[in-house]
Design a protein around this motif. Structure first.
Motif, PDB file in Angstrom:
ATOM      1  N   ALA A   1       0.826  -1.210   0.000  1.00  0.00           N
ATOM      2  CA  ALA A   1       0.000   0.000   0.000  1.00  0.00           C
ATOM      3  C   ALA A   1       0.862   1.263   0.000  1.00  0.00           C
ATOM      4  CB  ALA A   1      -0.951  -0.004   1.197  1.00  0.00           C
ATOM      5  N   ASP A   2       1.971   1.238   0.747  1.00  0.00           N
ATOM      6  CA  ASP A   2       2.871   2.388   0.770  1.00  0.00           C
ATOM      7  C   ASP A   2       3.450   2.660  -0.619  1.00  0.00           C
ATOM      8  OD1 ASP A   2       2.435   2.723   3.492  1.00  0.00           O
ATOM      9  OD2 ASP A   2       4.284   1.696   4.075  1.00  0.00           O
ATOM     10  N   GLY A   3       3.908   1.607  -1.303  1.00  0.00           N
ATOM     11  CA  GLY A   3       4.445   1.762  -2.659  1.00  0.00           C
ATOM     12  C   GLY A   3       3.389   2.210  -3.646  1.00  0.00           C
ATOM     13  N   TRP A   4       2.213   1.649  -3.532  1.00  0.00           N
ATOM     14  CA  TRP A   4       1.097   1.996  -4.411  1.00  0.00           C
ATOM     15  C   TRP A   4       0.729   3.477  -4.222  1.00  0.00           C
ATOM     16  CZ3 TRP A   4      -4.368   2.044  -2.643  1.00  0.00           C
ATOM     17  CH2 TRP A   4      -5.259   2.243  -3.705  1.00  0.00           C
TER      18      TRP A   4
ATOM     19  N   ALA B   1       2.145  10.100  -9.784  1.00  0.00           N
ATOM     20  CA  ALA B   1       1.458  10.141 -11.077  1.00  0.00           C
ATOM     21  C   ALA B   1       0.375  11.210 -11.119  1.00  0.00           C
ATOM     22  CB  ALA B   1       0.832   8.769 -11.384  1.00  0.00           C
ATOM     23  N   ASP B   2      -0.023  11.741  -9.969  1.00  0.00           N
ATOM     24  CA  ASP B   2      -1.097  12.727  -9.919  1.00  0.00           C
ATOM     25  C   ASP B   2      -0.560  14.084 -10.338  1.00  0.00           C
ATOM     26  OD1 ASP B   2      -3.400  14.141  -9.432  1.00  0.00           O
ATOM     27  OD2 ASP B   2      -3.287  13.975  -7.245  1.00  0.00           O
ATOM     28  N   PRO B   3      -1.030  14.626 -11.478  1.00  0.00           N
ATOM     29  CA  PRO B   3      -0.499  15.895 -11.992  1.00  0.00           C
ATOM     30  C   PRO B   3      -0.973  17.113 -11.193  1.00  0.00           C
ATOM     31  CG  PRO B   3      -2.247  15.102 -13.421  1.00  0.00           C
ATOM     32  CD  PRO B   3      -2.005  14.047 -12.363  1.00  0.00           C
ATOM     33  N   SER B   4      -1.973  16.985 -10.351  1.00  0.00           N
ATOM     34  CA  SER B   4      -2.483  18.180  -9.654  1.00  0.00           C
ATOM     35  C   SER B   4      -1.747  18.525  -8.445  1.00  0.00           C
ATOM     36  CB  SER B   4      -3.942  17.988  -9.281  1.00  0.00           C
ATOM     37  OG  SER B   4      -4.158  16.827  -8.549  1.00  0.00           O
TER      38      SER B   4
END
Length: 112
Positions: free
Chosen positions: A99-102, A109-112
């Motif tokens: 979960a930590d890696g995810w 990956a979130d551009p905001s």
């Protein structure tokens, strides 16, 4: 909702297999939080309630279920994990690592 019991049908399964009973129990409101708060040692009911931010009725229900399944026990010092409870916490560690890696990948990956 009935208390989960090995050999008896649980939510999502009629088999009563131990893994299905465990997953049903872990999916119940507040169960994981109780286990998390007990991972470092025993707590009294009041201290556990404060740590979990839970209402007494809900917490009593979860504690009763976890005690019936042999995951939590109550002694003079309060509630504590049994050897099966401690083994469960250890078994959940790889899931925590995943979960930590995810989460890190999602954040990157979130551009905001």
């Amino acid at each position: 909702m009935t208390s989960p019991k090995i050999g008896a049908p649980v939510r999502g399964s009629t088999s009563g297999r131990p893994v299905m009973v465990a997953l049903d129990m872990l999916g119940r409101r507040g169960a994981l939080r109780l286990l998390w708060e007990l991972r470092c040692g025993p707590l009294t009911f009041r201290a556990l309630q404060t740590a979990c931010h839970s209402n007494p009725g809900s917490m009593n229900t979860r504690l009763k279920e976890l005690r019936t399944l042999g995951i939590v026990e109550h002694e003079a010092g309060g509630y504590r994990l049994t050897r099966h409870g401690n083994a469960l916490i250890e078994a959940l560690q790889p899931l925590q690592s995943w979960a930590d890696g995810w989460a890190a990948d999602q954040t990157a990956a979130d551009p905001s």
